[in-house]
Design a protein around this motif. Structure first.
Motif, PDB file in Angstrom:
ATOM      1  N   LYS A 227       1.168  -1.118  -0.128  1.00 32.86           N
ATOM      2  CA  LYS A 227       0.187   0.036   0.469  1.00 32.86           C
ATOM      3  C   LYS A 227       0.868   1.363   0.133  1.00 32.86           C
ATOM      4  O   LYS A 227       0.697   2.439  -0.906  1.00 32.86           O
ATOM      5  N   LEU A 228       1.666   1.448   0.896  1.00 35.19           N
ATOM      6  CA  LEU A 228       2.695   2.407   0.317  1.00 35.19           C
ATOM      7  C   LEU A 228       3.500   2.530  -0.481  1.00 35.19           C
ATOM      8  O   LEU A 228       4.107   3.736  -0.677  1.00 35.19           O
ATOM      9  N   LEU A 229       3.846   1.404  -0.668  1.00 37.36           N
ATOM     10  CA  LEU A 229       4.987   1.230  -2.377  1.00 37.36           C
ATOM     11  C   LEU A 229       3.725   1.972  -3.333  1.00 37.36           C
ATOM     12  O   LEU A 229       4.304   2.215  -4.295  1.00 37.36           O
ATOM     13  N   ASN A 230       2.822   1.628  -3.517  1.00 38.12           N
ATOM     14  CA  ASN A 230       1.682   2.368  -4.334  1.00 38.12           C
ATOM     15  C   ASN A 230       1.487   3.420  -4.378  1.00 38.12           C
ATOM     16  O   ASN A 230       1.181   4.587  -5.293  1.00 38.12           O
ATOM     17  N   LYS A 231       1.086   4.089  -2.969  1.00 37.99           N
ATOM     18  CA  LYS A 231       1.008   5.643  -2.501  1.00 37.99           C
ATOM     19  C   LYS A 231       1.868   6.462  -3.388  1.00 37.99           C
ATOM     20  O   LYS A 231       1.921   7.563  -3.097  1.00 37.99           O
ATOM     21  N   ALA A 232       3.472   6.100  -3.213  1.00 41.64           N
ATOM     22  CA  ALA A 232       4.343   7.138  -3.564  1.00 41.64           C
ATOM     23  C   ALA A 232       4.567   7.891  -4.557  1.00 41.64           C
ATOM     24  O   ALA A 232       4.345   6.455  -4.938  1.00 41.64           O
ATOM     25  N   GLU A 233       4.691   8.374  -4.195  1.00 42.50           N
ATOM     26  CA  GLU A 233       5.209   9.781  -5.756  1.00 42.50           C
ATOM     27  C   GLU A 233       6.186   8.844  -6.006  1.00 42.50           C
ATOM     28  O   GLU A 233       6.354   8.858  -7.540  1.00 42.50           O
ATOM     29  N   GLN A 234       7.431   8.802  -5.204  1.00 44.65           N
ATOM     30  CA  GLN A 234       8.686   7.963  -6.177  1.00 44.65           C
ATOM     31  C   GLN A 234       8.581   6.732  -4.750  1.00 44.65           C
ATOM     32  O   GLN A 234       8.972   7.167  -3.438  1.00 44.65           O
ATOM     33  N   ILE A 235       9.466   6.627  -5.530  1.00 45.11           N
ATOM     34  CA  ILE A 235      10.217   5.102  -4.396  1.00 45.11           C
ATOM     35  C   ILE A 235      11.594   5.664  -4.697  1.00 45.11           C
ATOM     36  O   ILE A 235      12.467   5.171  -4.732  1.00 45.11           O
ATOM     37  N   ASN A 236      12.529   6.360  -3.338  1.00 44.75           N
ATOM     38  CA  ASN A 236      13.366   6.285  -2.723  1.00 44.75           C
ATOM     39  C   ASN A 236      14.315   6.519  -1.366  1.00 44.75           C
ATOM     40  O   ASN A 236      13.303   5.429  -0.825  1.00 44.75           O
ATOM     41  N   ASP A 237      15.213   6.627  -0.983  1.00 43.24           N
ATOM     42  CA  ASP A 237      15.458   6.402   0.452  1.00 43.24           C
ATOM     43  C   ASP A 237      14.442   6.735   1.039  1.00 43.24           C
ATOM     44  O   ASP A 237      14.386   6.035   2.121  1.00 43.24           O
ATOM     45  N   LYS A 238      14.461   8.107   0.646  1.00 41.17           N
ATOM     46  CA  LYS A 238      13.415   8.335   1.652  1.00 41.17           C
ATOM     47  C   LYS A 238      12.151   7.821   2.418  1.00 41.17           C
ATOM     48  O   LYS A 238      11.764   7.515   3.768  1.00 41.17           O
ATOM     49  N   ASN A 239      11.847   7.340   0.719  1.00 36.94           N
ATOM     50  CA  ASN A 239      10.707   6.707   1.695  1.00 36.94           C
ATOM     51  C   ASN A 239      10.477   5.382   1.644  1.00 36.94           C
ATOM     52  O   ASN A 239       9.628   5.488   2.857  1.00 36.94           O
ATOM     53  N   LEU A 240      11.479   4.794   1.813  1.00 38.93           N
ATOM     54  CA  LEU A 240      11.660   2.927   2.020  1.00 38.93           C
ATOM     55  C   LEU A 240      12.303   3.731   3.645  1.00 38.93           C
ATOM     56  O   LEU A 240      11.562   2.286   4.434  1.00 38.93           O
ATOM     57  N   LYS A 241      12.889   3.903   4.230  1.00 37.53           N
ATOM     58  CA  LYS A 241      12.919   4.295   4.947  1.00 37.53           C
ATOM     59  C   LYS A 241      11.819   4.396   6.545  1.00 37.53           C
ATOM     60  O   LYS A 241      11.857   4.341   7.034  1.00 37.53           O
ATOM     61  N   SER A 242      10.969   5.202   5.841  1.00 39.02           N
ATOM     62  CA  SER A 242       9.983   5.492   6.227  1.00 39.02           C
ATOM     63  C   SER A 242       8.391   4.178   6.118  1.00 39.02           C
ATOM     64  O   SER A 242       8.079   4.012   7.893  1.00 39.02           O
TER      65      SER A 242
END
Length: 355
Positions: free
Chosen positions: A278-293
């Motif tokens: 769900k969180l991956l699908n919602k992310a505008e970009q998948i980067n280190d900041k989003n992955l850490k979250s």
């Protein structure tokens, strides 16, 4: 900032093992003592019995890659611990019929502005093991140089090589039991010894494996494959939307033919899988900041993506939930990774590269 010990080894397989044995003797001793307790508690196996079981895996390791076995012998010689004790560490998942859970994620360059390949996971396991984790830099010409996080004394685990290939690991379980096979940590080393994903897949499938496991493999050239394996078969998943997440149950099309047992031990695997997707699908970009979250997410606490086993209730008929011993995010394009010592919600990431 708390850091894992970083050890660099080089030379022949036996020399590399001896160097590691000497430099990580304290951590190896810690792991031996930890697994004496874990084997007894989790499987009612005493250490002498574990060493006898470990002896059965030596021919499998030799048949798979004798150079890896030579490194294990070197670790024994350098540390002063018995060869069967070091082999027991390397076959610890098979001796206790699997062990650690985890949540892993990979994404291809098209999912971010930086155009990089990301691979990472939270490594969740018994709280005793964290003090025995090291970072290992292996120079092994002509094979690729490796930078990985591992339990001291274990020759393969989670990390990347200089060719841009990386691997993460998830527990899987089936009711299919084989007498022996290649230990999954030896297979992880075989994967990291590979130059590309095709070679890595071959390292998984060429001999019978001791237990089921999931291998999430990515490469800097922008490709990701996920391999769900049983002792005698495997299935390969390709990311359909530029990313893939995996927890501790089978999700591939062949799962209907598998008696999936790990989900009984880790029923939280389903929510972790769903939340990550769900969180991956919602992310505008998948980067280190989003992955850490994502790796710090506490939905379903304490057995959430970021796991806090010390807070798990003891009256629900399940073993204590494992802890996140480290969180790792690899930027395979840049050949670097960020890693925490402990839970990512409480501890900062530190960056490591091939120097």
């Amino acid at each position: 900032m708390e850091e894992f010990k970083l050890i660099k080894v080089s030379g022949s397989a036996n020399d590399r093992g001896k160097q590691l044995g000497r430099l990580a003797k304290q951590e190896i001793q810690h792991n031996i003592e930890a697994y004496k307790e874990i084997f007894k508690k989790n499987a009612n196996i005493d250490w002498e019995s574990a060493k006898k079981k470990a002896a059965d895996y030596i021919p499998w390791i030799e048949a798979y890659d004798n150079e890896i076995m030579e490194e294990i012998r070197g670790i024994s010689e350098g540390s002063g611990f018995d060869l069967l004790e070091i082999t027991a560490l390397n076959a610890r998942s098979e001796i206790v019929l699997n062990s650690d859970g985890c949540t892993s994620i990979a994404s291809i360059p098209e999912t971010n502005e930086e155009k990089v390949t990301y691979l990472g996971q939270n490594w969740d396991w018994h709280g005793l093991v964290k003090k025995g984790v090291i970072l290992l830099d292996i120079i092994q010409t002509p094979r690729p140089r490796i930078l990985m996080a591992t339990e001291a004394g274990i020759v393969g685990k989670i990390g990347m090589n200089e060719k841009g290939l990386g691997v993460c690991l998830n527990l899987l379980g089936t009711s299919q039991h084989v007498k022996e096979g290649v230990p999954i940590h030896v297979i992880l080393r075989g994967i990291l010894n590979s130059n590309n994903i095709n070679q890595a897949i071959g390292q998984i499938g060429r001999l019978q494996r001791g237990v089921a496991a999931n291998y999430l493999i990515a490469h800097a050239e922008g490709e990701v494959l996920n391999v769900e394996s049983t002792p005698t078969d495997y299935d390969v998943l390709y990311p359909q939307d530029g990313y893939i997440a995996h927890a501790n149950h089978f999700i591939g099309p062949r799962k209907v033919n598998i008696n999936d047992t790990a989900r009984i031990l880790y029923p939280d695997t389903h929510l972790r899988q769903g939340v990550a997707n769900k969180l991956l699908n919602k992310a505008e970009q998948i980067n280190d900041k989003n992955l850490k979250s994502i790796f710090s997410n506490h939905i379903g606490y304490p057995d959430s993506i970021c796991r806090h086993g010390e807070d798990y209730p003891t009256d629900l008929g399940r073993p204590q939930a494992s802890d996140t011993a480290f969180s790792i995010i690899m930027n395979l394009t840049m050949r670097r990774f960020d890693i925490t010592v402990g839970t990512p919600c409480e501890h900062p990431y530190k960056t490591y590269t091939f120097e």
